[in-house]
Enzyme design. Sequence first.
Site, mmCIF file in Angstrom:
data_model
loop_
_atom_site.group_PDB
_atom_site.id
_atom_site.type_symbol
_atom_site.label_atom_id
_atom_site.label_comp_id
_atom_site.label_asym_id
_atom_site.label_seq_id
_atom_site.Cartn_x
_atom_site.Cartn_y
_atom_site.Cartn_z
ATOM 1 N N ALA A 101 0.868 -1.212 0.238
ATOM 2 C CA ALA A 101 0.505 0.285 -0.057
ATOM 3 C C ALA A 101 0.337 1.264 0.705
ATOM 4 O O ALA A 101 0.369 2.527 -1.291
ATOM 5 C CB ALA A 101 -0.910 0.186 1.100
ATOM 6 N N LYS A 129 22.398 -23.283 -14.816
ATOM 7 C CA LYS A 129 21.398 -22.758 -16.313
ATOM 8 C C LYS A 129 20.288 -22.160 -16.560
ATOM 9 O O LYS A 129 19.510 -23.562 -16.230
ATOM 10 C CB LYS A 129 21.940 -23.666 -17.301
ATOM 11 C CG LYS A 129 21.396 -23.335 -19.578
ATOM 12 C CD LYS A 129 23.132 -23.803 -19.534
ATOM 13 C CE LYS A 129 22.240 -23.642 -21.381
ATOM 14 N NZ LYS A 129 20.610 -23.829 -21.776
ATOM 15 N N CYS A 168 -12.932 -57.288 -12.499
ATOM 16 C CA CYS A 168 -11.672 -57.146 -11.701
ATOM 17 C C CYS A 168 -10.691 -58.044 -12.076
ATOM 18 O O CYS A 168 -10.625 -59.748 -11.463
ATOM 19 C CB CYS A 168 -12.311 -56.709 -9.677
ATOM 20 S SG CYS A 168 -11.483 -56.992 -9.087
ATOM 21 N N ASP A 187 2.629 1.805 -3.825
ATOM 22 C CA ASP A 187 1.330 1.499 -4.525
ATOM 23 C C ASP A 187 1.368 3.207 -4.030
ATOM 24 O O ASP A 187 0.895 4.060 -5.562
ATOM 25 C CB ASP A 187 0.072 1.741 -4.248
ATOM 26 C CG ASP A 187 0.177 -0.095 -4.814
ATOM 27 O OD1 ASP A 187 1.100 -0.551 -5.605
ATOM 28 O OD2 ASP A 187 -1.376 -0.771 -4.222
ATOM 29 N N LYS A 208 25.130 -30.156 -19.322
ATOM 30 C CA LYS A 208 23.334 -30.935 -19.335
ATOM 31 C C LYS A 208 22.929 -31.677 -17.913
ATOM 32 O O LYS A 208 23.729 -32.286 -17.363
ATOM 33 C CB LYS A 208 22.756 -31.194 -20.530
ATOM 34 C CG LYS A 208 22.925 -30.604 -21.510
ATOM 35 C CD LYS A 208 21.616 -29.240 -21.488
ATOM 36 C CE LYS A 208 21.801 -29.110 -22.787
ATOM 37 N NZ LYS A 208 20.587 -27.864 -22.725
ATOM 38 N N ARG A 212 17.929 -13.009 -28.120
ATOM 39 C CA ARG A 212 19.117 -13.539 -28.832
ATOM 40 C C ARG A 212 18.200 -13.703 -29.866
ATOM 41 O O ARG A 212 19.532 -13.491 -31.313
ATOM 42 C CB ARG A 212 19.123 -15.067 -27.695
ATOM 43 C CG ARG A 212 20.373 -15.261 -28.581
ATOM 44 C CD ARG A 212 20.508 -16.636 -27.774
ATOM 45 N NE ARG A 212 20.863 -17.771 -28.698
ATOM 46 C CZ ARG A 212 21.925 -18.627 -29.373
ATOM 47 N NH1 ARG A 212 21.872 -17.243 -30.702
ATOM 48 N NH2 ARG A 212 22.380 -19.515 -29.894
HETATM 49 O O1 JCF Z 1 21.579 -19.239 -17.318
HETATM 50 C C1 JCF Z 1 21.693 -19.662 -18.643
HETATM 51 N N1 JCF Z 1 19.964 -19.949 -19.291
HETATM 52 C C2 JCF Z 1 22.329 -19.340 -19.891
HETATM 53 C C3 JCF Z 1 22.934 -18.711 -20.655
HETATM 54 C C4 JCF Z 1 23.829 -18.793 -18.449
HETATM 55 C C5 JCF Z 1 24.854 -18.045 -19.052
HETATM 56 O O2 JCF Z 1 26.167 -17.622 -18.257
HETATM 57 C C6 JCF Z 1 25.051 -17.742 -20.279
HETATM 58 C C7 JCF Z 1 24.180 -18.808 -21.263
HETATM 59 C C8 JCF Z 1 24.250 -18.625 -22.801
HETATM 60 C C9 JCF Z 1 25.450 -17.908 -22.958
HETATM 61 N N2 JCF Z 1 26.136 -17.742 -20.754
HETATM 62 C C10 JCF Z 1 26.490 -17.615 -22.264
HETATM 63 C C11 JCF Z 1 28.194 -17.063 -22.875
#
Ligand code: JCF
Length: 681
Positions: A42, A124, A416, A45, A322, A145
């Site tokens: 509040a 990531k 069943c 705002d 990954k 990008r």
């Molecule tokens: O968190 C991400 N998806 C992520 C993407 C993190 C990074 O440090 C990245 C990226 C993509 C390119 N760094 C680069 C250079």
Amino acid sequence: MTDPALPATRDQASRRAEALRKDIDHHNYRYYVHDDPAISDAEYDSLMRELQAIEAHWPDLLTRDSPTQRVGAAPASQFSQVRHALPMLSLDNAFEEQDLLDFDRRIRERLALNGDVDYVGEPKLDGLSVSLRYEDGVLVEAGTRGDGRVGEDITANMRTVRSVPLRLRGERVPRRLDVRGEVVIRKQDFEHLNRQRLGADQKLFANPRNAAAGSLRQLDSRETARRPLTFFTFGVGESSEPLGNSHAGVLDLLAEWGFRVNAEIGRLSGVEACLAYYRELVERRDSLDYEIDGVVFKVDDLEAREALGFTSRAPRWAIAYKLPAREATTRVRAILPSVGRTGVITPVADLHPVEVGGVIVSRATLHNMDELRRKDVRPGDQVMVRRAGDVIPEITGVNLELRPEDSVPWEMPTTCPVCGSEVLRLEDEVDYRCQGGLVCSAQRIGAVLHFASRRALDIDGLGEKIVEQLVERELVKTPADLFSLEHPTVAGLDRMGDKSADNLIAALKQARETTLPRFLYGLGIQHVGEVTAQRLAEHFGDLDPILRASEDELVQVPDVGPVVAQSIAHFFAEPHNRDVIQALRDAGVRWPVVQGRRDEAPLGGKSFVLTGTLETMTRDEAKERIEGLGGKVTGSVSRKTDYVVAGESAGSKLDKARSLEVPVLDEQALIEMLGGQESAS
Ligand code: JCF
């Protein structure tokens, strides 16, 4: 809250606007970058409204970094393009430990290093990469990008993201600076957003990434402003000034300028530390408040980076390791009907074993027939299996191109798979159920517990632990078996002493004398609760006419609709259930016949009020017996009350009865009225 008056002069307004912007920016920063608000919504705002009022009155005082500009602008007809001064490259991937070891070895070779390389590790984020251009500290342009060189101009949209500074904090800022980062919707915000959309009848987003992508793609930035986007920075592109010699140092600068830098980011010395960091994040994946799809490792030393350079698609100084995929494809070997404790039958896919997210999966639930048909999963299909967190694996899609030619849809069995009883889906219901509630071994524990429960046969001392043992040792297969239990068997169970075995046997003996409503309720027929059981008993008087009743006859009973009637008729049509009922009668379970219609019964139409404590029966029992003879029991005394039954320490109700001259019965008089012989209990 009333809004403060406008400043008197333009000069005063200009100073006040300046102060308000600083203040609001500060609170924005506390809230959206540090999750640490210092004032209430509040109050926030109210500051916002004051600034808006000033800017509305003196439009020339409006600046483009004003926090009021975060609400979004009128819709654009299309996105224009932005060219990135330095390309936004992607990252090379590592899928297993060896890939990361190779990455580290290549770096040490190229740099001709003997010792450990210093890295910066970071989660990531599974979002969208965005580049923000600042000129003299002010946000002037934002782009997606795109193909890495040219992206879409989403400046209007990014201005609405509260964790994006519209002006860099601090005194010393580069003349030109590109800040790179990832736009995400955090898990909690995502849940909240989808709940909102559910309430507004809007289509739900499949996952946070789709929601973030959809939000950034809005041509109307006022819509983007309503979406809970968060920007996490991970580095810089072009900068007009050098920013020191380490990546960690650059991240510190970005934090000082007001950006959100992920708290998990850390410096790591050598590749072993990177592997440990990775393992730790994989463990904690589900407790992070955003979705991640990998872990990024970057060489910390900026000079070393320069020396390493780029391949055509990615920097040589960074890699994305990954996370184990949460989805995999496999084949459905069969679909199996699985009978749960309540008799609900769930189709479950038996899968060719496959690793998903680090766990071998060979089963996936298909929930129910509607789900199964919607997904159209068939035995023999190639399917996508997904595992999220600790939840049961799910089939998310079918590859129709690989479907065998002779494939046929799966059908729910009509009997069943566990006990052979009929399987029935009531109108308007999702689930199919086994109708052999009294005999089906999948349902035994639940059925026996329900039969013994307080409002059913009320068998004292027959708790869950005891019933589990009786069923698991196959001493009890149906409720009828309870009555042939003998002392030595019972005393041999865990948690059973000699004395408690005595008590249980006595309780069983006593429970044989019951009432028809309790018995009907205790059978556990779907949709037959206490009230329906009572109505059935009143209407039919005894069990045999109910066993014979057709669905048409059953719907004549008050409170019984077609679905309930169907459920009752099918339950009693099941021969297995009839066998158990007969076995219960053979074991001596009995009840007084309920007199036909109330007003023909001995106590027909008479109303009673109970007060005080009775000695030979509980109030519930007294009520039951009065009702069994057609009387009714109410809570308060009036001129219409026929009798007040006064037990020990009767109170104001007794006084009222006397003042209204309502006849008062003592316990003995009641027992006589009920037909004498109260069983000693
Ligand atoms: O968190 C991400 N998806 C992520 C993407 C993190 C990074 O440090 C990245 C990226 C993509 C390119 N760094 C680069 C250079």
